[in-house]
Design a protein around this motif. Sequence first.
Motif, PDB file in Angstrom:
ATOM      1  N   ASN A 186       0.822  -1.207   0.000  1.00 17.58           N
ATOM      2  CA  ASN A 186       0.000   0.000   0.000  1.00 17.58           C
ATOM      3  C   ASN A 186       0.858   1.259   0.000  1.00 17.58           C
ATOM      4  N   LYS A 187       1.761   1.355  -0.952  1.00 17.71           N
ATOM      5  CA  LYS A 187       2.676   2.483  -1.003  1.00 17.71           C
ATOM      6  C   LYS A 187       2.214   3.605  -1.932  1.00 17.71           C
ATOM      7  N   THR A 188       1.297   3.317  -2.842  1.00 16.38           N
ATOM      8  CA  THR A 188       0.866   4.361  -3.777  1.00 16.38           C
ATOM      9  C   THR A 188      -0.162   5.272  -3.125  1.00 16.38           C
ATOM     10  N   TRP A 189      -0.357   6.418  -3.746  1.00 21.81           N
ATOM     11  CA  TRP A 189      -1.326   7.386  -3.231  1.00 21.81           C
ATOM     12  C   TRP A 189      -2.727   6.775  -3.191  1.00 21.81           C
ATOM     13  N   GLU A 190      -3.101   6.071  -4.255  1.00 23.99           N
ATOM     14  CA  GLU A 190      -4.436   5.472  -4.309  1.00 23.99           C
ATOM     15  C   GLU A 190      -4.637   4.456  -3.198  1.00 23.99           C
ATOM     16  N   GLU A 191      -3.610   3.639  -2.942  1.00 21.17           N
ATOM     17  CA  GLU A 191      -3.722   2.607  -1.909  1.00 21.17           C
ATOM     18  C   GLU A 191      -3.770   3.208  -0.512  1.00 21.17           C
ATOM     19  N   GLN A 192      -2.952   4.259  -0.280  1.00 20.94           N
ATOM     20  CA  GLN A 192      -3.002   4.941   1.012  1.00 20.94           C
ATOM     21  C   GLN A 192      -4.363   5.614   1.216  1.00 20.94           C
ATOM     22  N   LEU A 193      -4.892   6.194   0.146  1.00 20.44           N
ATOM     23  CA  LEU A 193      -6.205   6.824   0.210  1.00 20.44           C
ATOM     24  C   LEU A 193      -7.260   5.800   0.581  1.00 20.44           C
ATOM     25  N   TRP A 194      -7.170   4.618  -0.019  1.00 14.66           N
ATOM     26  CA  TRP A 194      -8.114   3.532   0.289  1.00 14.66           C
ATOM     27  C   TRP A 194      -8.007   3.124   1.756  1.00 14.66           C
ATOM     28  N   CYS A 195      -6.778   3.012   2.273  1.00 13.06           N
ATOM     29  CA  CYS A 195      -6.574   2.621   3.680  1.00 13.06           C
ATOM     30  C   CYS A 195      -7.198   3.632   4.632  1.00 13.06           C
ATOM     31  N   TRP A 196      -6.919   4.918   4.406  1.00 12.87           N
ATOM     32  CA  TRP A 196      -7.449   5.953   5.292  1.00 12.87           C
ATOM     33  C   TRP A 196      -8.965   6.045   5.224  1.00 12.87           C
ATOM     34  N   ALA A 197      -9.508   5.973   4.007  1.00 17.21           N
ATOM     35  CA  ALA A 197     -10.963   6.041   3.864  1.00 17.21           C
ATOM     36  C   ALA A 197     -11.633   4.832   4.515  1.00 17.21           C
ATOM     37  N   SER A 198     -11.056   3.648   4.338  1.00 18.23           N
ATOM     38  CA  SER A 198     -11.609   2.434   4.948  1.00 18.23           C
ATOM     39  C   SER A 198     -11.608   2.538   6.463  1.00 18.23           C
ATOM     40  N   ALA A 199     -10.515   3.072   7.020  1.00 20.53           N
ATOM     41  CA  ALA A 199     -10.404   3.206   8.471  1.00 20.53           C
ATOM     42  C   ALA A 199     -11.444   4.181   9.016  1.00 20.53           C
ATOM     43  N   ALA A 200     -11.624   5.311   8.329  1.00 18.02           N
ATOM     44  CA  ALA A 200     -12.591   6.306   8.783  1.00 18.02           C
ATOM     45  C   ALA A 200     -14.018   5.756   8.748  1.00 18.02           C
ATOM     46  N   ILE A 201     -14.351   5.042   7.682  1.00 21.07           N
ATOM     47  CA  ILE A 201     -15.688   4.436   7.567  1.00 21.07           C
ATOM     48  C   ILE A 201     -15.875   3.347   8.609  1.00 21.07           C
ATOM     49  N   ASP A 202     -14.827   2.561   8.832  1.00 21.91           N
ATOM     50  CA  ASP A 202     -14.874   1.483   9.820  1.00 21.91           C
ATOM     51  C   ASP A 202     -15.169   2.042  11.207  1.00 21.91           C
ATOM     52  N   TYR A 203     -14.510   3.146  11.563  1.00 22.01           N
ATOM     53  CA  TYR A 203     -14.746   3.753  12.873  1.00 22.01           C
ATOM     54  C   TYR A 203     -16.211   4.173  13.023  1.00 22.01           C
ATOM     55  N   ASP A 229     -20.462  -9.062  24.728  1.00 22.16           N
ATOM     56  CA  ASP A 229     -19.434  -8.512  23.833  1.00 22.16           C
ATOM     57  C   ASP A 229     -19.198  -7.016  24.012  1.00 22.16           C
ATOM     58  N   ARG A 230     -19.701  -6.416  25.106  1.00 18.75           N
ATOM     59  CA  ARG A 230     -19.541  -4.971  25.270  1.00 18.75           C
ATOM     60  C   ARG A 230     -18.073  -4.566  25.378  1.00 18.75           C
ATOM     61  N   SER A 231     -17.298  -5.296  26.180  1.00 22.17           N
ATOM     62  CA  SER A 231     -15.892  -4.913  26.367  1.00 22.17           C
ATOM     63  C   SER A 231     -15.086  -5.129  25.099  1.00 22.17           C
ATOM     64  N   GLU A 232     -15.346  -6.257  24.398  1.00 19.43           N
ATOM     65  CA  GLU A 232     -14.621  -6.528  23.153  1.00 19.43           C
ATOM     66  C   GLU A 232     -14.954  -5.493  22.088  1.00 19.43           C
ATOM     67  N   ARG A 233     -16.238  -5.145  22.002  1.00 16.54           N
ATOM     68  CA  ARG A 233     -16.617  -4.162  20.981  1.00 16.54           C
ATOM     69  C   ARG A 233     -16.048  -2.791  21.314  1.00 16.54           C
ATOM     70  N   GLY A 234     -15.999  -2.464  22.612  1.00 17.19           N
ATOM     71  CA  GLY A 234     -15.381  -1.205  23.011  1.00 17.19           C
ATOM     72  C   GLY A 234     -13.911  -1.163  22.653  1.00 17.19           C
ATOM     73  N   ALA A 235     -13.227  -2.316  22.774  1.00 18.24           N
ATOM     74  CA  ALA A 235     -11.810  -2.392  22.423  1.00 18.24           C
ATOM     75  C   ALA A 235     -11.606  -2.164  20.930  1.00 18.24           C
ATOM     76  N   THR A 236     -12.524  -2.687  20.116  1.00 20.40           N
ATOM     77  CA  THR A 236     -12.436  -2.489  18.672  1.00 20.40           C
ATOM     78  C   THR A 236     -12.580  -1.015  18.314  1.00 20.40           C
ATOM     79  N   VAL A 237     -13.553  -0.341  18.948  1.00 21.93           N
ATOM     80  CA  VAL A 237     -13.757   1.081  18.683  1.00 21.93           C
ATOM     81  C   VAL A 237     -12.541   1.887  19.130  1.00 21.93           C
ATOM     82  N   ASP A 238     -11.977   1.525  20.286  1.00 24.91           N
ATOM     83  CA  ASP A 238     -10.798   2.241  20.786  1.00 24.91           C
ATOM     84  C   ASP A 238      -9.622   2.117  19.812  1.00 24.91           C
TER      85      ASP A 238
END
Length: 302
Positions: A186-203, A229-238
């Motif tokens: 994931n070194k190209t601009w497009e791939e980095q853009l995909w990573c950041w956008a995916s992370a933001a949507i995931d959150y 699953d409250r504690s596990e899900r909280g860990a994922t969000v964190d």
Amino acid sequence: LISSHGYMKEFPKPKQIGQIYGHWPETTKRLFELSSRDSIGYNSVGSIDPDGPIVKELGTIRVVPLDGADQIDEKDLMKQIWRLFKAGKRGEAVRLCSEHGFHWRAVSIGGGEVRKESLKCFGVFKYEPFSNPNRSNWRNCCRKLAHDLRSCIVQGTDTAEALEHESNIYASLGGAYKIMMESDLNKTWEEQLWCWASAAIDYLEESEILSHRERQFEDSVYHPNVLSDRSERGATVDSLRPFAGISIEQIFEKAEISNLSADEMPHVRALRKVQRNVILGCSDRDFIAKTIVEDFHAVVEG
């Protein structure tokens, strides 16, 4: 942004060897013919169990290569799954694994879904939401597996390329975006853009699910299993919190900063500005043309 089109290798169907169906035919054949007197080499896979290539030693793990063409097929399969993931076609990746005898892999990469496919008319799939109370545990397991696989990568070895792709696959499933952003895949601009956008949507998605679970907890007399699953899900969000509140403009900036070597070339910057404006829905042709002219003028003068 990322297309799944291109060369897609056809993998061999599982072959029957004795009474065993082998997803790794060459490795399976060797193990099937192995007598009790034969010893398994230090760098040989010792079982056809899905974890066969993973060797645990003194609290650490290492990955040994499969036999012959099996390792090449493993690498090609991981590359194809990763390509489908980036194209948003996880369902196709699950089907690919099932069709070629990698059923455990199909289950592991599809275990945390909160939407299920249902076939509509004319072969069109649609996705319907459904409850998945084990999703947070599954994501935590994927995140740990991504880190474990990443630690096993030794550049220049037969297993390195397959592990690079597999660690990225499970990092995306577990939300370990730091692994993805630092990966050579994931070194190209497009791939980095995909990573950041995916992370933001995931959150955003995980935060909504957690809020829903919290509301259920308030009415826990009606939802007695909500505590599971409250504690596990909280860990994922964190773990995803560093990506909270990122705007699309900031995502573009993050992607550009992460790829400084390409930023040094003005003609690449011009292309990115065009891509950025098109993605953001800017249809001002004069503005885009001005951007191109200014950047390419800098190239000529340089």
